[in-house]
Scaffold this active site. Structure first.
Site, PDB file in Angstrom:
ATOM      1  N   ASP A  96       0.858  -1.185   0.000  1.00  0.00           N
ATOM      2  CA  ASP A  96       0.000   0.000   0.000  1.00  0.00           C
ATOM      3  C   ASP A  96       0.899   1.242   0.000  1.00  0.00           C
ATOM      4  O   ASP A  96       2.120   1.128   0.018  1.00  0.00           O
ATOM      5  CB  ASP A  96      -0.958  -0.038   1.190  1.00  0.00           C
ATOM      6  CG  ASP A  96      -0.227  -0.020   2.521  1.00  0.00           C
ATOM      7  OD1 ASP A  96       1.003   0.179   2.550  1.00  0.00           O
ATOM      8  OD2 ASP A  96      -0.890  -0.206   3.552  1.00  0.00           O
ATOM      9  N   ASP A 114      -7.710  -7.795  -0.189  1.00  0.00           N
ATOM     10  CA  ASP A 114      -6.829  -8.030   0.959  1.00  0.00           C
ATOM     11  C   ASP A 114      -7.631  -7.707   2.195  1.00  0.00           C
ATOM     12  O   ASP A 114      -8.519  -6.856   2.166  1.00  0.00           O
ATOM     13  CB  ASP A 114      -5.602  -7.109   0.918  1.00  0.00           C
ATOM     14  CG  ASP A 114      -5.947  -5.706   1.391  1.00  0.00           C
ATOM     15  OD1 ASP A 114      -6.535  -4.946   0.602  1.00  0.00           O
ATOM     16  OD2 ASP A 114      -5.668  -5.377   2.557  1.00  0.00           O
ATOM     17  N   CYS A 167     -11.865 -29.354   5.196  1.00  0.00           N
ATOM     18  CA  CYS A 167     -10.621 -28.627   4.917  1.00  0.00           C
ATOM     19  C   CYS A 167      -9.435 -29.586   4.911  1.00  0.00           C
ATOM     20  O   CYS A 167      -9.366 -30.499   5.731  1.00  0.00           O
ATOM     21  CB  CYS A 167     -10.405 -27.553   5.976  1.00  0.00           C
ATOM     22  SG  CYS A 167      -8.893 -26.601   5.762  1.00  0.00           S
ATOM     23  N   CYS A 200      -6.175 -28.465   5.147  1.00  0.00           N
ATOM     24  CA  CYS A 200      -4.963 -27.764   5.597  1.00  0.00           C
ATOM     25  C   CYS A 200      -4.209 -28.622   6.625  1.00  0.00           C
ATOM     26  O   CYS A 200      -4.760 -29.574   7.174  1.00  0.00           O
ATOM     27  CB  CYS A 200      -5.316 -26.395   6.179  1.00  0.00           C
ATOM     28  SG  CYS A 200      -5.901 -26.422   7.883  1.00  0.00           S
ATOM     29  N   CYS A 251      -6.081 -29.001   9.998  1.00  0.00           N
ATOM     30  CA  CYS A 251      -7.237 -29.907   9.992  1.00  0.00           C
ATOM     31  C   CYS A 251      -6.830 -31.364   9.767  1.00  0.00           C
ATOM     32  O   CYS A 251      -7.483 -32.270  10.267  1.00  0.00           O
ATOM     33  CB  CYS A 251      -8.245 -29.449   8.942  1.00  0.00           C
ATOM     34  SG  CYS A 251      -9.063 -27.904   9.397  1.00  0.00           S
ATOM     35  N   HIS A 280      -5.170 -22.455   9.116  1.00  0.00           N
ATOM     36  CA  HIS A 280      -6.520 -22.860   8.700  1.00  0.00           C
ATOM     37  C   HIS A 280      -7.313 -21.706   8.074  1.00  0.00           C
ATOM     38  O   HIS A 280      -7.904 -21.873   6.999  1.00  0.00           O
ATOM     39  CB  HIS A 280      -7.325 -23.465   9.860  1.00  0.00           C
ATOM     40  CG  HIS A 280      -8.754 -23.622   9.471  1.00  0.00           C
ATOM     41  ND1 HIS A 280      -9.180 -24.641   8.644  1.00  0.00           N
ATOM     42  CD2 HIS A 280      -9.830 -22.821   9.689  1.00  0.00           C
ATOM     43  CE1 HIS A 280     -10.469 -24.475   8.393  1.00  0.00           C
ATOM     44  NE2 HIS A 280     -10.894 -23.377   9.006  1.00  0.00           N
TER      45      HIS A 280
END
Ligand SMILES: [Zn+2]
Length: 369
Positions: free
Chosen positions: A73, A261, A299, A301, A304, A330
């Site tokens: 930014d 974002d 999920c 990930c 998980c 996660h």
């Protein structure tokens, strides 16, 4: 979207790495959860460790150990919100650093120089963030000033880009850097249109919509996005800054937005608030104390696949650092998986169905989780 450090599938979500680090995550973790582009905050990196130091060490990518695309930014938003005793003039934003009280001036040219030294793939122009609520006259004056600042920021960027005219004090660490303009105008359609005209007339690699998700009702935000996006070029990515919930993102995608974002997945993770395919979940709740199951059965990930809700609740309640790490893995995977589902739904023409399922998933009250 093609950048100097690779291709990003859009619509895309950018995890926020405020100080050159996505809190709780290594670059290796970011790769594993599927991040293709991350965001850094110019204000923070400028004040500490300083953009010159980062330039001397080869630029932001090398400094933080992430070789994928990065967007920064302009630093304006934090100068407004974190800087002390700030005053805004036509020159720029004068404020005192929140770190050491030193007096600082952030100008449109300075924002371009700082980002040239940092070397992200995408730099943002300096725009004026307006304190809310604002009168229509204040929004108009701010929109016009942002357009003048955008012109100065672009002129400086182009000057830095042309070999030989680079001011000797500015080291350009990423010659492939692109610069995005920002559409302002608050929640006034007429001013959004004015800002689009002024910003397109300057000409940028792509365009962002700023000044939303600052407390206005969600329907107002959707309506302004729906008004603004059709006026932006179809062959350039559109970036909705600082948005948002999974539902906000799908609503904006359905109106033509490509980039997002938000600190929500990472910040909520540290607070024990998880996004799952069954809705929101508060890990500290007693009902998870002896639950052997994963956070989210849908999920894949690391968290998980490996850990039970019981263990994650124990880590959180005990204040272990690992709670922030595992929860962030996660939540980011949930966001990035959602973006993958969005891209797939666009291909198959089923975005409306996905929107409905997210609406059902996230309109349930938190207290039931
Ligand atoms: Zn997971």
């Amino acid at each position: 979207m093609t950048t100097a450090h690779g291709v990003v599938q859009t619509p895309a979500f950018m995890p926020v790495g405020t100080r050159g680090a996505v809190k709780g995550m290594t670059p290796r973790d970011l790769r594993e959860v599927g991040a293709e582009i991350i965001l850094g905050n110019t204000y923070h990196l400028w004040l500490r460790p300083g953009e010159r130091l980062i330039a001397n060490l080869g630029g932001l990518h090398r400094f933080i150990g992430w070789d994928g695309p990065i967007l920064t930014d302009s630093g304006g938003f934090q100068a407004f919100s974190l800087g002390e005793k700030r005053t805004i003039t036509e020159d720029g934003i004068r404020f005192r650093s929140h770190l050491d009280g030193s007096e600082q001036l952030l100008t449109p040219e300075g924002a371009a120089d700082i980002q040239a030294r940092l070397g992200p793939d995408i730099a943002m122009v300096l725009d004026e963030c307006l304190a809310q609520p604002a009168t229509a006259a204040a929004v108009r004056a701010s929109t016009e000033r942002s357009a003048r600042w955008a012109r100065r920021c672009r002129d400086r960027f182009l000057q830095l880009d042309e070999t030989g005219t680079v001011p000797s004090s500015v080291t350009v660490t990423n010659p492939g850097q692109a610069q995005f303009g920002i559409i302002q105008g608050g929640t006034v359609e007429e001013l959004r249109t004015l800002s689009v005209e002024r910003t397109l007339a300057i000409g940028f690699e792509a365009y962002a919509i700023g000044g939303l998700s600052v407390g206005e009702p969600a329907d107002t935000m959707y309506s302004i996005v729906g008004h603004t996006v059709p006026q932006l070029p179809v062959d350039r990515p559109r970036y909705l800054m600082g948005v948002g919930t999974p539902l906000d993102i799908v609503e904006a995608v359905s109106r033509g937005v490509d980039l997002f974002d938000c600190v929500m997945p990472t910040r909520n993770a540290r607070n024990g608030q998880l996004f799952t395919s069954e809705g929101r979940l508060t890990i500290k709740n007693a009902r998870h104390a002896a639950d052997e199951g994963p956070l989210d059965p849908a999920c894949s990930c690391y968290t998980c696949r490996t850990h039970s809700r019981a263990y994650l609740r124990h880590l959180f309640v005990s204040g272990e650092i690992g709670a922030a790490v595992l929860n962030t893995i996660h939540n980011l995977r949930f966001y990035l998986d959602t973006m993958a589902r969005v891209r797939q739904a666009i291909v198959f023409g089923t975005l409306g169905t996905l929107r409905q399922s997210l609406q059902a998933m996230f309109s349930r009250p938190l207290s039931n989780s």
